[in-house]
Motif scaffolding. Sequence first.
Motif, PDB file in Angstrom:
ATOM      1  N   VAL A 179       0.960  -1.305  -0.042  1.00  0.00           N
ATOM      2  CA  VAL A 179      -0.199   0.074   0.094  1.00  0.00           C
ATOM      3  C   VAL A 179       0.889   1.180  -0.001  1.00  0.00           C
ATOM      4  N   GLU A 180       2.227   1.361   0.833  1.00  0.00           N
ATOM      5  CA  GLU A 180       2.807   2.270   0.814  1.00  0.00           C
ATOM      6  C   GLU A 180       3.354   2.636  -0.633  1.00  0.00           C
ATOM      7  N   HIS A 181       3.784   1.800  -1.381  1.00  0.00           N
ATOM      8  CA  HIS A 181       4.223   2.091  -2.750  1.00  0.00           C
ATOM      9  C   HIS A 181       3.147   2.380  -3.664  1.00  0.00           C
ATOM     10  N   LEU A 182       2.243   1.667  -3.670  1.00  0.00           N
ATOM     11  CA  LEU A 182       0.950   2.155  -4.523  1.00  0.00           C
ATOM     12  C   LEU A 182       0.622   3.750  -4.316  1.00  0.00           C
ATOM     13  N   SER A 183       0.397   3.983  -2.888  1.00  0.00           N
ATOM     14  CA  SER A 183       0.223   5.261  -2.551  1.00  0.00           C
ATOM     15  C   SER A 183       1.328   6.415  -3.283  1.00  0.00           C
ATOM     16  N   LEU A 184       2.587   6.040  -3.045  1.00  0.00           N
ATOM     17  CA  LEU A 184       3.530   6.838  -3.540  1.00  0.00           C
ATOM     18  C   LEU A 184       3.216   6.771  -5.106  1.00  0.00           C
ATOM     19  N   ALA A 185       3.033   5.897  -5.956  1.00  0.00           N
ATOM     20  CA  ALA A 185       2.717   5.883  -7.195  1.00  0.00           C
ATOM     21  C   ALA A 185       1.402   6.883  -7.644  1.00  0.00           C
ATOM     22  N   VAL A 186       0.534   6.692  -6.805  1.00  0.00           N
ATOM     23  CA  VAL A 186      -0.560   7.553  -6.904  1.00  0.00           C
ATOM     24  C   VAL A 186      -0.277   9.210  -6.804  1.00  0.00           C
ATOM     25  N   ALA A 187       0.608   9.200  -5.731  1.00  0.00           N
ATOM     26  CA  ALA A 187       0.827  10.620  -5.502  1.00  0.00           C
ATOM     27  C   ALA A 187       1.825  11.302  -6.737  1.00  0.00           C
ATOM     28  N   VAL A 188       2.755  10.534  -7.357  1.00  0.00           N
ATOM     29  CA  VAL A 188       3.234  11.151  -8.449  1.00  0.00           C
ATOM     30  C   VAL A 188       2.611  11.078  -9.806  1.00  0.00           C
ATOM     31  N   CYS A 189       1.459  10.318  -9.535  1.00  0.00           N
ATOM     32  CA  CYS A 189       0.734   9.980 -11.005  1.00  0.00           C
ATOM     33  C   CYS A 189       0.214  11.462 -11.680  1.00  0.00           C
ATOM     34  N   GLY A 190       0.461  11.485 -12.995  1.00  0.00           N
ATOM     35  CA  GLY A 190      -0.210  12.817 -13.681  1.00  0.00           C
ATOM     36  C   GLY A 190      -1.607  12.745 -13.568  1.00  0.00           C
ATOM     37  N   GLN A 191      -2.352  11.646 -13.704  1.00  0.00           N
ATOM     38  CA  GLN A 191      -3.837  11.466 -13.441  1.00  0.00           C
ATOM     39  C   GLN A 191      -4.354  10.667 -12.595  1.00  0.00           C
ATOM     40  N   PRO A 192      -4.163  11.091 -11.104  1.00  0.00           N
ATOM     41  CA  PRO A 192      -4.355  10.215 -10.057  1.00  0.00           C
ATOM     42  C   PRO A 192      -5.834   9.667  -9.873  1.00  0.00           C
ATOM     43  N   HIS A 193      -6.891  10.451 -10.312  1.00  0.00           N
ATOM     44  CA  HIS A 193      -8.319  10.085 -10.370  1.00  0.00           C
ATOM     45  C   HIS A 193      -8.609   8.753 -11.199  1.00  0.00           C
ATOM     46  N   SER A 194      -7.692   8.868 -12.120  1.00  0.00           N
ATOM     47  CA  SER A 194      -7.909   7.502 -13.065  1.00  0.00           C
ATOM     48  C   SER A 194      -7.307   6.318 -12.661  1.00  0.00           C
ATOM     49  N   LEU A 195      -6.336   6.424 -12.118  1.00  0.00           N
ATOM     50  CA  LEU A 195      -5.447   5.395 -11.372  1.00  0.00           C
ATOM     51  C   LEU A 195      -6.322   4.990 -10.053  1.00  0.00           C
ATOM     52  N   LEU A 196      -6.798   5.927  -9.314  1.00  0.00           N
ATOM     53  CA  LEU A 196      -7.589   5.711  -8.401  1.00  0.00           C
ATOM     54  C   LEU A 196      -8.689   4.735  -8.683  1.00  0.00           C
ATOM     55  N   GLY A 197      -9.517   4.965  -9.647  1.00  0.00           N
ATOM     56  CA  GLY A 197     -10.543   4.233 -10.320  1.00  0.00           C
ATOM     57  C   GLY A 197     -10.241   2.927 -10.428  1.00  0.00           C
ATOM     58  N   VAL A 198      -8.868   2.746 -11.171  1.00  0.00           N
ATOM     59  CA  VAL A 198      -8.720   1.447 -11.478  1.00  0.00           C
ATOM     60  C   VAL A 198      -8.299   0.651 -10.320  1.00  0.00           C
ATOM     61  N   LEU A 199      -7.534   1.214  -9.330  1.00  0.00           N
ATOM     62  CA  LEU A 199      -7.093   0.648  -8.089  1.00  0.00           C
ATOM     63  C   LEU A 199      -8.537   0.160  -7.237  1.00  0.00           C
ATOM     64  N   GLN A 200      -9.417   1.097  -7.370  1.00  0.00           N
ATOM     65  CA  GLN A 200     -10.773   0.859  -6.489  1.00  0.00           C
ATOM     66  C   GLN A 200     -11.369  -0.549  -7.092  1.00  0.00           C
ATOM     67  N   GLN A 201     -11.262  -0.743  -8.560  1.00  0.00           N
ATOM     68  CA  GLN A 201     -11.850  -1.916  -9.193  1.00  0.00           C
ATOM     69  C   GLN A 201     -11.026  -3.206  -9.092  1.00  0.00           C
ATOM     70  N   THR A 202      -9.849  -2.998  -8.835  1.00  0.00           N
ATOM     71  CA  THR A 202      -9.071  -4.226  -8.784  1.00  0.00           C
ATOM     72  C   THR A 202      -8.621  -4.521  -7.448  1.00  0.00           C
ATOM     73  N   LEU A 203      -8.497  -3.654  -6.327  1.00  0.00           N
ATOM     74  CA  LEU A 203      -8.084  -4.004  -4.878  1.00  0.00           C
ATOM     75  C   LEU A 203      -9.281  -4.409  -4.194  1.00  0.00           C
ATOM     76  N   PRO A 204      -9.196  -5.084  -3.233  1.00  0.00           N
ATOM     77  CA  PRO A 204     -10.330  -5.415  -1.953  1.00  0.00           C
ATOM     78  C   PRO A 204     -10.910  -4.112  -1.432  1.00  0.00           C
ATOM     79  N   PRO A 205     -11.817  -4.039  -1.156  1.00  0.00           N
ATOM     80  CA  PRO A 205     -12.216  -2.572  -0.375  1.00  0.00           C
ATOM     81  C   PRO A 205     -11.476  -2.413   0.923  1.00  0.00           C
TER      82      PRO A 205
END
Length: 188
Positions: free
Chosen positions: A101-127
Amino acid sequence: MTSSVASSSLSPTGRTLSWCAGLGAAAFLGYCFYFDRSRRAAPDFKKKLREKRRHAAKRAAAHRGPALPDFSDHEAVQRFFLQEVQLGEELLAQGDIENGVEHLSLAVAVCGQPHSLLGVLQQTLPPQIYQHLLQNLDLAQQRVRSHVSRNVAGLIRPGTEGPPASAGAAPGSGPAGLALGLNEEDVE
């Protein structure tokens, strides 16, 4: 016979020096005990100690984890992003949820389109893991913000007047866009 006379004449001087050294050491130790007792008896001692420990814990937390890239180099940011996503997925697959989760949160923090990435992660990760990711995202964003403010030349700290934002570029579209609300032109 001269040697016995010489040793007996030095003996009182040697004893005097020993006594002085012993008394000096005892006085020093007494002062140390007095100072420590008065320091601990101070009304704000525990408050200062807690504050010092809290500050040290924050510094330790800020310095743990992977090294952040140079945000003026777009390719380095992309490599870092891909590396963090891949490492986060691998760690989650191995069952190391905290580090994943720490590594994924850093990836989201540096992502150019974080909302898209968060949407994908919400679909693929357990709640529950996704919720943990959202909780860690704030810490990751703070880490990115502090890294960028220390290492990017010409960046003005929040709360101060800065250059106007470029027209045409959407805020949050840069490599550290989510964390800083900057345009790509502001970061480069």
